[in-house]
Write a protein that holds these residues in place. Structure first.
Motif, PDB file in Angstrom:
ATOM      1  N   ASP A  20      46.319 -13.882  54.848  1.00  0.00           N
ATOM      2  CA  ASP A  20      45.388 -15.017  54.820  1.00  0.00           C
ATOM      3  C   ASP A  20      45.419 -15.693  53.436  1.00  0.00           C
ATOM      4  OD1 ASP A  20      44.118 -13.129  53.302  1.00  0.00           O
ATOM      5  OD2 ASP A  20      42.305 -13.018  54.529  1.00  0.00           O
ATOM      6  N   ASN A  21      46.423 -15.319  52.617  1.00  0.00           N
ATOM      7  CA  ASN A  21      46.572 -15.921  51.284  1.00  0.00           C
ATOM      8  C   ASN A  21      48.040 -16.258  51.060  1.00  0.00           C
ATOM      9  OD1 ASN A  21      46.108 -16.810  48.676  1.00  0.00           O
ATOM     10  ND2 ASN A  21      46.048 -14.762  47.784  1.00  0.00           N
ATOM     11  N   LEU A  22      48.570 -17.125  51.921  1.00  0.00           N
ATOM     12  CA  LEU A  22      50.005 -17.390  51.922  1.00  0.00           C
ATOM     13  C   LEU A  22      50.504 -17.988  50.608  1.00  0.00           C
ATOM     14  CD1 LEU A  22      52.638 -17.373  53.621  1.00  0.00           C
ATOM     15  CD2 LEU A  22      52.151 -19.764  54.144  1.00  0.00           C
ATOM     16  N   MET A  23      49.743 -18.908  50.018  1.00  0.00           N
ATOM     17  CA  MET A  23      50.253 -19.620  48.841  1.00  0.00           C
ATOM     18  C   MET A  23      50.584 -18.670  47.691  1.00  0.00           C
ATOM     19  SD  MET A  23      51.045 -22.636  49.417  1.00  0.00           S
ATOM     20  CE  MET A  23      51.466 -23.114  47.740  1.00  0.00           C
ATOM     21  N   ALA A  24      49.860 -17.571  47.586  1.00  0.00           N
ATOM     22  CA  ALA A  24      50.175 -16.592  46.544  1.00  0.00           C
ATOM     23  C   ALA A  24      51.591 -16.059  46.735  1.00  0.00           C
ATOM     24  CB  ALA A  24      49.165 -15.441  46.569  1.00  0.00           C
ATOM     25  N   PHE A  25      51.956 -15.773  47.989  1.00  0.00           N
ATOM     26  CA  PHE A  25      53.288 -15.234  48.272  1.00  0.00           C
ATOM     27  C   PHE A  25      54.360 -16.321  48.247  1.00  0.00           C
ATOM     28  CE2 PHE A  25      50.361 -12.127  50.047  1.00  0.00           C
ATOM     29  CZ  PHE A  25      50.880 -10.952  49.519  1.00  0.00           C
ATOM     30  N   VAL A  26      54.006 -17.526  48.697  1.00  0.00           N
ATOM     31  CA  VAL A  26      54.946 -18.659  48.637  1.00  0.00           C
ATOM     32  C   VAL A  26      55.347 -18.903  47.180  1.00  0.00           C
ATOM     33  CG1 VAL A  26      55.158 -21.164  48.910  1.00  0.00           C
ATOM     34  CG2 VAL A  26      54.200 -19.802  50.761  1.00  0.00           C
TER      35      VAL A  26
ATOM     36  N   TYR B 126      46.757 -16.111  40.507  1.00  0.00           N
ATOM     37  CA  TYR B 126      46.443 -15.312  41.702  1.00  0.00           C
ATOM     38  C   TYR B 126      45.979 -13.892  41.396  1.00  0.00           C
ATOM     39  CZ  TYR B 126      48.838 -19.119  44.113  1.00  0.00           C
ATOM     40  OH  TYR B 126      49.218 -20.346  44.594  1.00  0.00           O
ATOM     41  N   GLY B 127      45.961 -13.536  40.133  1.00  0.00           N
ATOM     42  CA  GLY B 127      45.504 -12.193  39.784  1.00  0.00           C
ATOM     43  C   GLY B 127      46.483 -11.098  40.149  1.00  0.00           C
ATOM     44  N   PHE B 128      47.789 -11.410  40.228  1.00  0.00           N
ATOM     45  CA  PHE B 128      48.782 -10.373  40.499  1.00  0.00           C
ATOM     46  C   PHE B 128      48.731  -9.314  39.403  1.00  0.00           C
ATOM     47  CE2 PHE B 128      51.356 -13.659  42.955  1.00  0.00           C
ATOM     48  CZ  PHE B 128      51.202 -13.024  44.179  1.00  0.00           C
TER      49      PHE B 128
END
Length: 382
Positions: free
Chosen positions: A203-209, A263-265
């Motif tokens: 539900d947080n695609l942009m972080a992975f994109v 994104y707080g990675f």
């Protein structure tokens, strides 16, 4: 479950198509390459060489194919449960008309089963862009029906699939690396969420994109551009060059700092992710040409893509970007007689000069520090 997949090229067969077929989904490929279509329809299967330390050949079975310009597309879209693409960003607009016609037939025939469409392209929110093309081609009276019954699901895809070996006589044979990642936005589906091994829901695609775009894509492109400048033929040869590796790793660390802020990675996990990608570039079993990876430099130098977008992030958070700037300069030096964009880039540089040309391509201010630094680096590379 039945799926229609646009694009029977190496990525279509070796990545997305393979995952769908392996999941037991009845799969039809759509393409314009008649040699490939005929072979798929004659054999209904093809080999995929998965290369790495545990190399193996897997056979994908139970597939068929249609020509993507034929009316077969319309009939299929009226009845399938899933449509996927791996055609390249520029081709999405071309296939939108056929999809729109299929949706008209689906609506007119009273089919209210949910249909989900996923563009699996090397671009940010490619499915959302495909949706806009489809809406443009779809008569307005069907727009409300589309919103109710059709899900346009954005995704992030990651697998290195080089061109087939020149010596192979099999038009269906494909080679892929062991690693693959297909992440989809679960909030955009209509109906039940599918269960497909190898497809990850988020539900947080942009972080992975952006993680993929800023790391794999950024690093791959810079490796290719610097590799060509240094006279290397392959990505592996380029990344084993210590000078190139230092810039590529530095650029991925600079873009990684943006991701960590945004994104707080976890910093340690992201460092491990960078190392994993460097290892993928080194894969001795993948012969990937720097010229192929570097193609379409105008797109790769645009504001939303792998070189400028992370650099804009460094400006937003006031972070270093020296290595990213070297990558931008190297991209401006990319040359290929086979790539129309490379020739367009040369013409633009000759007409406007490097400063104005880069500003036009990237959307950056011509007098900005990034453009000035990139032009300085570009001139040094002459």
């Amino acid at each position: 479950m039945k799926a229609l997949h646009f694009g029977a090229g190496n990525i279509g067969r070796g990545f997305i198509g393979k995952l769908l077929a392996d999941a037991g989904i009845e799969l039809v490929f759509a393409d314009v390459n008649q040699v490939v279509l005929d072979a798929l329809n004659a054999r209904h299967e093809y080999p995929v060489h998965v290369v790495g330390e545990q190399a193996k050949t897997e056979v994908v079975t139970g597939v068929s194919a249609v020509n993507s310009t034929s009316d077969d597309i319309i009939t299929l879209i009226a009845e399938v449960d899933l449509v996927t693409t791996a055609v390249g960003p520029q081709i999405l607009e071309r296939i939108a008309g056929g999809i729109a016609k299929g949706l008209v037939k689906r609506s007119d025939s009273g089919n209210t089963r949910p249909l989900n469409i996923i563009a699996c392209e090397n671009m940010v929110r490619g499915t959302s862009q495909l949706k806009q093309h489809v809406l443009k081609a779809l008569p307005e009276q069907y727009h409300a029906w589309l919103e109710e019954h059709v899900g346009f699901v954005d995704s992030a895809v990651d697998r290195i699939v080089p061109p087939s070996e020149a010596g192979s006589n099999d038009p269906l044979e494909v080679t892929v690396e062991t690693f693959s990642e297909w992440i989809v936005d679960k909030t955009q589906f209509k109906g039940e969420l599918p269960t497909i091994a190898g497809m990850e829901l988020t539900d947080n695609l942009m972080a992975f994109v952006e993680r993929k775009l800023f790391t794999l894509n950024t690093g791959h492109a810079i490796t290719a551009y610097l590799g060509q400048q240094a006279g290397h033929q392959t990505i592996r040869d380029a990344i084993l060059d210590e000078k190139i590796r230092a810039v590529v790793k530095g650029a991925m660390e600079e873009s990684g700092a943006v991701l960590i802020k945004r994104y707080g990675f976890d910093a340690e996990k992201h460092t491990a992710y960078i190392e994993k990608i460097l290892g993928r570039f080194e894969n001795p079993y993948l012969k990937d040409d720097v010229e192929r990876v570097g193609r379409q430099p105008l797109r790769k130098l645009s504001a939303g893509d792998r070189l400028i977008k992370p650099t804009l992030g460094t400006l937003e958070y006031q972070l270093p970007h020296d290595n990213l700037v070297k990558g931008i300069a190297a991209a401006m030096r990319y040359r290929s007689e086979q790539d129309p964009q490379a020739q367009e880039l040369v013409a633009l540089l000759e007409e406007k000069g490097p400063q104005a040309a880069l500003a036009q391509i990237s959307g950056l201010d011509a007098n900005s520090e990034v453009v000035t630094s990139a032009v300085s680096a570009y001139n040094v590379m002459a």
